[in-house]
Design a protein around this motif. Structure first.
Motif, PDB file in Angstrom:
ATOM      1  N   ARG A 224      14.555  97.027  73.593  1.00  0.00           N
ATOM      2  CA  ARG A 224      15.682  97.339  72.551  1.00  0.00           C
ATOM      3  C   ARG A 224      15.601  98.724  72.135  1.00  0.00           C
ATOM      4  O   ARG A 224      16.661  99.314  71.759  1.00  0.00           O
ATOM      5  CB  ARG A 224      15.098  96.346  71.523  1.00  0.00           C
TER       6      ARG A 224
ATOM      7  N   GLY B 202      17.626 100.863  74.474  1.00  0.00           N
ATOM      8  CA  GLY B 202      19.205 100.553  74.454  1.00  0.00           C
ATOM      9  C   GLY B 202      19.507 100.828  72.886  1.00  0.00           C
ATOM     10  O   GLY B 202      20.750 101.726  73.039  1.00  0.00           O
TER      11      GLY B 202
ATOM     12  N   ALA C 112      18.971 100.590  78.803  1.00  0.00           N
ATOM     13  CA  ALA C 112      18.576  99.362  78.538  1.00  0.00           C
ATOM     14  C   ALA C 112      18.041  98.447  79.543  1.00  0.00           C
ATOM     15  O   ALA C 112      17.339  97.808  79.685  1.00  0.00           O
ATOM     16  CB  ALA C 112      19.680  98.553  77.450  1.00  0.00           C
TER      17      ALA C 112
ATOM     18  N   GLU D 121      14.373  97.328  80.440  1.00  0.00           N
ATOM     19  CA  GLU D 121      14.446  95.650  80.825  1.00  0.00           C
ATOM     20  C   GLU D 121      13.495  95.696  81.923  1.00  0.00           C
ATOM     21  O   GLU D 121      12.488  94.633  81.978  1.00  0.00           O
ATOM     22  CB  GLU D 121      15.815  95.055  80.931  1.00  0.00           C
TER      23      GLU D 121
ATOM     24  N   GLU E 210      18.661  89.241  81.974  1.00  0.00           N
ATOM     25  CA  GLU E 210      18.617  90.196  80.979  1.00  0.00           C
ATOM     26  C   GLU E 210      19.684  91.336  81.255  1.00  0.00           C
ATOM     27  O   GLU E 210      19.888  92.141  80.158  1.00  0.00           O
ATOM     28  CB  GLU E 210      17.092  90.776  81.014  1.00  0.00           C
TER      29      GLU E 210
ATOM     30  N   THR F 263      22.201  92.592  78.532  1.00  0.00           N
ATOM     31  CA  THR F 263      22.088  93.972  77.957  1.00  0.00           C
ATOM     32  C   THR F 263      23.209  94.493  78.077  1.00  0.00           C
ATOM     33  O   THR F 263      23.807  95.426  77.008  1.00  0.00           O
ATOM     34  CB  THR F 263      20.898  94.674  78.473  1.00  0.00           C
TER      35      THR F 263
END
Length: 275
Positions: A72, A75, A93, A97, A149, A153
């Motif tokens: 997080r 990002g 991000a 991930e 993910e 994202t």
């Protein structure tokens, strides 16, 4: 310590506080995650435990929450004044991930198998995976997790930045942290809803035992097709309510705290510049 070094240190401390808050939120909302997993299980909600023992697998989830917070930060921490901001947000991000999944997927495997009552304790789950599947068993569903993910994202952060910018322009001022939290909640909820089918596929793959896992049923595409053919397309939205609620609340708190930290540190920087 220079002013720049002091600013960076304060920002890291603030982000760490935000990450800790995110972990606390994940813990508080863990029952929603358990209910979501049981709704997505092929065995069915009641057979997977129903509303009983909704904190099963919590220890594994807490261990895996740190890399989630790191993702997080990658990002959210992009400079919004940079050209091609949306692309940079998505790239940063997405990279975060993939890195986070190397640590988080094993904890997710253990967590979901405990959530569906396959094991009573973390140690029993870990021993069983090692004995029957080896080290690679902890990475069952790695690709499906990444496949879930990265789209999540790439939807959440550009939406979040768009909502913030549009609202700020509409109001003619910088967005307040509580307003950012609201838009973070909305962006997270939309991303969660859109990627629910991928989440269902990921859950199904992670819950497969060694005897059930074959080259034909451990892929995202093959799992998607099998669910549609055998159970109907509606099953791909299983658990969408708890998933959207969980991610919306968690995202609002984390991103709200992040914006609060950035605002406070910017104000401190302005005061330093005036001295």
């Amino acid at each position: 310590m220079s002013e720049i070094s002091s600013y960076q240190a304060n920002l890291k401390q603030a982000l760490l506080a935000g990450a800790m808050a995110g972990t606390a939120v994940d813990t508080a909302l863990f029952p929603l995650d358990t209910i979501k997993t049981r709704l997505q299980s092929q065995a069915g909600f009641m057979a997977s435990g129903g509303f009983r023992g909704v904190y099963s697998g919590l220890l594994s989830a807490v261990i895996g929450s740190a890399p989630s917070a790191t993702k997080r930060l990658l990002g959210a921490g992009v400079d919004n004044n940079t050209n091609n901001t949306h692309f940079i947000h998505m790239a940063a991000a997405s990279f975060g991930e993939i890195s986070a999944c190397t640590v988080r997927v094993p904890t997710e495997v253990i967590k979901q198998r405990m959530q569906t009552k396959q094991f009573a304790t973390t140690s029993a789950a870990v021993k069983n995976v090692l004995k029957t599947e080896g080290i690679l068993g902890f990475y069952r569903g790695f690709l499906s997790t990444v496949a879930r993910e990265i789209p999540f994202t790439c939807i959440q952060f550009p939406l979040y930045e768009y909502f913030k910018r549009a609202y700020s322009e509409h109001r003619g001022r910088r967005i307040e942290p509580y307003e950012a939290a609201l838009w973070g909640s909305v962006a997270g909820g939309i991303a969660a809803a859109v990627t629910t089918p991928l989440d269902v596929c990921k859950t199904r793959i992670m819950l497969l035992s060694k005897s059930q896992a074959t080259t034909e049923n451990i892929g995202v595409v093959s799992t998607f097709r099998r669910i549609v053919a055998e159970e109907g397309p509606r099953v791909l939205l299983s658990g969408i309510g708890p998933r959207v609620m969980w991610i919306s609340i968690g995202g609002s708190i984390f991103l709200g705290m992040y914006e609060k930290a950035v605002k406070s540190l910017c104000e401190l920087q302005v005061l330093d510049d005036r001295r």
